[in-house]
Write a protein that holds these residues in place. Structure first.
Motif, PDB file in Angstrom:
ATOM      1  N   LYS A 247       0.822  -1.215   0.000  1.00 41.18           N
ATOM      2  CA  LYS A 247       0.000   0.000   0.000  1.00 41.18           C
ATOM      3  C   LYS A 247       0.855   1.265   0.000  1.00 41.18           C
ATOM      4  O   LYS A 247       0.661   2.132  -0.849  1.00 41.18           O
ATOM      5  CB  LYS A 247      -0.977  -0.009   1.166  1.00 41.18           C
ATOM      6  CG  LYS A 247      -1.954   1.151   1.103  1.00 41.18           C
ATOM      7  CD  LYS A 247      -3.137   0.893   1.988  1.00 41.18           C
ATOM      8  CE  LYS A 247      -4.099   2.040   1.989  1.00 41.18           C
ATOM      9  NZ  LYS A 247      -4.901   2.164   0.811  1.00 41.18           N
ATOM     10  N   PRO A 248       1.815   1.411   0.903  1.00 45.86           N
ATOM     11  CA  PRO A 248       2.617   2.650   0.878  1.00 45.86           C
ATOM     12  C   PRO A 248       3.666   2.674  -0.235  1.00 45.86           C
ATOM     13  O   PRO A 248       4.103   3.737  -0.651  1.00 45.86           O
ATOM     14  CB  PRO A 248       3.272   2.685   2.252  1.00 45.86           C
ATOM     15  CG  PRO A 248       3.343   1.260   2.679  1.00 45.86           C
ATOM     16  CD  PRO A 248       2.139   0.587   2.065  1.00 45.86           C
ATOM     17  N   ARG A 249       4.087   1.496  -0.691  1.00 42.70           N
ATOM     18  CA  ARG A 249       5.128   1.415  -1.740  1.00 42.70           C
ATOM     19  C   ARG A 249       4.736   0.328  -2.738  1.00 42.70           C
ATOM     20  O   ARG A 249       5.253  -0.789  -2.690  1.00 42.70           O
ATOM     21  CB  ARG A 249       6.482   1.127  -1.100  1.00 42.70           C
ATOM     22  CG  ARG A 249       6.926   2.282  -0.221  1.00 42.70           C
ATOM     23  CD  ARG A 249       8.292   2.189   0.363  1.00 42.70           C
ATOM     24  NE  ARG A 249       9.047   1.008   0.073  1.00 42.70           N
ATOM     25  CZ  ARG A 249       9.970   0.502   0.854  1.00 42.70           C
ATOM     26  NH1 ARG A 249      10.238   1.078   1.993  1.00 42.70           N
ATOM     27  NH2 ARG A 249      10.647  -0.568   0.529  1.00 42.70           N
ATOM     28  N   PRO A 250       3.828   0.647  -3.656  1.00 45.68           N
ATOM     29  CA  PRO A 250       3.299  -0.370  -4.568  1.00 45.68           C
ATOM     30  C   PRO A 250       4.320  -0.912  -5.558  1.00 45.68           C
ATOM     31  O   PRO A 250       4.028  -1.846  -6.291  1.00 45.68           O
ATOM     32  CB  PRO A 250       2.170   0.363  -5.297  1.00 45.68           C
ATOM     33  CG  PRO A 250       2.530   1.795  -5.208  1.00 45.68           C
ATOM     34  CD  PRO A 250       3.241   1.951  -3.884  1.00 45.68           C
ATOM     35  N   TYR A 251       5.517  -0.386  -5.534  1.00 45.64           N
ATOM     36  CA  TYR A 251       6.555  -0.824  -6.466  1.00 45.64           C
ATOM     37  C   TYR A 251       7.497  -1.848  -5.847  1.00 45.64           C
ATOM     38  O   TYR A 251       8.462  -2.272  -6.481  1.00 45.64           O
ATOM     39  CB  TYR A 251       7.364   0.379  -6.969  1.00 45.64           C
ATOM     40  CG  TYR A 251       7.783   1.320  -5.866  1.00 45.64           C
ATOM     41  CD1 TYR A 251       8.907   1.053  -5.101  1.00 45.64           C
ATOM     42  CD2 TYR A 251       7.047   2.449  -5.577  1.00 45.64           C
ATOM     43  CE1 TYR A 251       9.287   1.892  -4.077  1.00 45.64           C
ATOM     44  CE2 TYR A 251       7.419   3.309  -4.555  1.00 45.64           C
ATOM     45  CZ  TYR A 251       8.532   3.029  -3.813  1.00 45.64           C
ATOM     46  OH  TYR A 251       8.904   3.866  -2.794  1.00 45.64           O
ATOM     47  N   LEU A 252       7.227  -2.296  -4.628  1.00 46.36           N
ATOM     48  CA  LEU A 252       8.103  -3.278  -3.980  1.00 46.36           C
ATOM     49  C   LEU A 252       8.199  -4.547  -4.804  1.00 46.36           C
ATOM     50  O   LEU A 252       7.210  -5.018  -5.357  1.00 46.36           O
ATOM     51  CB  LEU A 252       7.583  -3.639  -2.589  1.00 46.36           C
ATOM     52  CG  LEU A 252       7.731  -2.587  -1.513  1.00 46.36           C
ATOM     53  CD1 LEU A 252       7.137  -3.101  -0.202  1.00 46.36           C
ATOM     54  CD2 LEU A 252       9.177  -2.211  -1.317  1.00 46.36           C
ATOM     55  N   LEU A 253       9.390  -5.103  -4.877  1.00 42.81           N
ATOM     56  CA  LEU A 253       9.614  -6.345  -5.611  1.00 42.81           C
ATOM     57  C   LEU A 253       9.856  -7.525  -4.683  1.00 42.81           C
ATOM     58  O   LEU A 253       9.753  -8.671  -5.100  1.00 42.81           O
ATOM     59  CB  LEU A 253      10.810  -6.187  -6.553  1.00 42.81           C
ATOM     60  CG  LEU A 253      10.681  -5.088  -7.609  1.00 42.81           C
ATOM     61  CD1 LEU A 253      11.956  -4.984  -8.422  1.00 42.81           C
ATOM     62  CD2 LEU A 253       9.478  -5.324  -8.491  1.00 42.81           C
ATOM     63  N   GLU A 254      10.206  -7.229  -3.431  1.00 42.43           N
ATOM     64  CA  GLU A 254      10.492  -8.299  -2.477  1.00 42.43           C
ATOM     65  C   GLU A 254       9.684  -8.099  -1.201  1.00 42.43           C
ATOM     66  O   GLU A 254       9.382  -6.976  -0.813  1.00 42.43           O
ATOM     67  CB  GLU A 254      11.975  -8.315  -2.092  1.00 42.43           C
ATOM     68  CG  GLU A 254      12.889  -8.808  -3.181  1.00 42.43           C
ATOM     69  CD  GLU A 254      14.316  -8.928  -2.703  1.00 42.43           C
ATOM     70  OE1 GLU A 254      14.891 -10.012  -2.860  1.00 42.43           O
ATOM     71  OE2 GLU A 254      14.856  -7.937  -2.170  1.00 42.43           O
ATOM     72  N   CYS A 255       9.370  -9.220  -0.557  1.00 44.52           N
ATOM     73  CA  CYS A 255       8.724  -9.160   0.743  1.00 44.52           C
ATOM     74  C   CYS A 255       9.746  -8.669   1.771  1.00 44.52           C
ATOM     75  O   CYS A 255      10.953  -8.617   1.496  1.00 44.52           O
ATOM     76  CB  CYS A 255       8.176 -10.530   1.128  1.00 44.52           C
ATOM     77  SG  CYS A 255       9.436 -11.796   1.413  1.00 44.52           S
ATOM     78  N   LEU A 256       9.266  -8.327   2.934  1.00 45.33           N
ATOM     79  CA  LEU A 256      10.147  -7.813   3.979  1.00 45.33           C
ATOM     80  C   LEU A 256      11.231  -8.819   4.347  1.00 45.33           C
ATOM     81  O   LEU A 256      12.401  -8.468   4.474  1.00 45.33           O
ATOM     82  CB  LEU A 256       9.325  -7.434   5.206  1.00 45.33           C
ATOM     83  CG  LEU A 256      10.073  -6.770   6.354  1.00 45.33           C
ATOM     84  CD1 LEU A 256      10.724  -5.472   5.887  1.00 45.33           C
ATOM     85  CD2 LEU A 256       9.140  -6.503   7.512  1.00 45.33           C
TER      86      LEU A 256
END
Length: 111
Positions: A89-98
């Protein structure tokens, strides 16, 4: 009588994908504009070094747009598990999980 037919579910999903694509395009424009506004590298190498985060976000946005087009958006590129919505939601461009985005530290298993 069905109050929410399957066609409406498909329309809702299509609308969400279009909204997500628009949001990612907005991020792309913001970071492209920021990088375009920089003076030539030889004039201020410090500014170019400070722009590294924008270059990284731009890379992630472009990759997220590709994955969205391929139907693979929202899955970690490392472990293939879904990335939680609270992270996207805050960073819809993430490619990896935490879990995959944190480099192993000195106390990592097998060290």
């Amino acid at each position: 009588m069905d109050d929410f037919p399957a066609a409406r579910v498909g329309e809702a999903a299509d609308a969400r994908i279009a909204a997500l694509r628009d949001e990612l395009q907005k991020y792309r424009r913001q970071h492209e504009d920021a990088l375009t506004a920089l003076p030539p590298r030889s004039e201020d190498p410090v500014l170019h070094a400070l722009a590294a985060p924008s270059r990284e976000v731009l890379h992630q946005v472009n990759a997220a747009l590709r994955r969205l087009a391929e139907g693979r958006y929202g899955r970690c590129i490392s472990c293939q598990r879904p990335i939680p919505a609270k992270q996207l939601k805050p960073r819809p461009y993430l490619l990896e999980c935490l879990a995959c985005s944190i480099p192993p530290g000195p106390l990592a298993k097998g060290s």
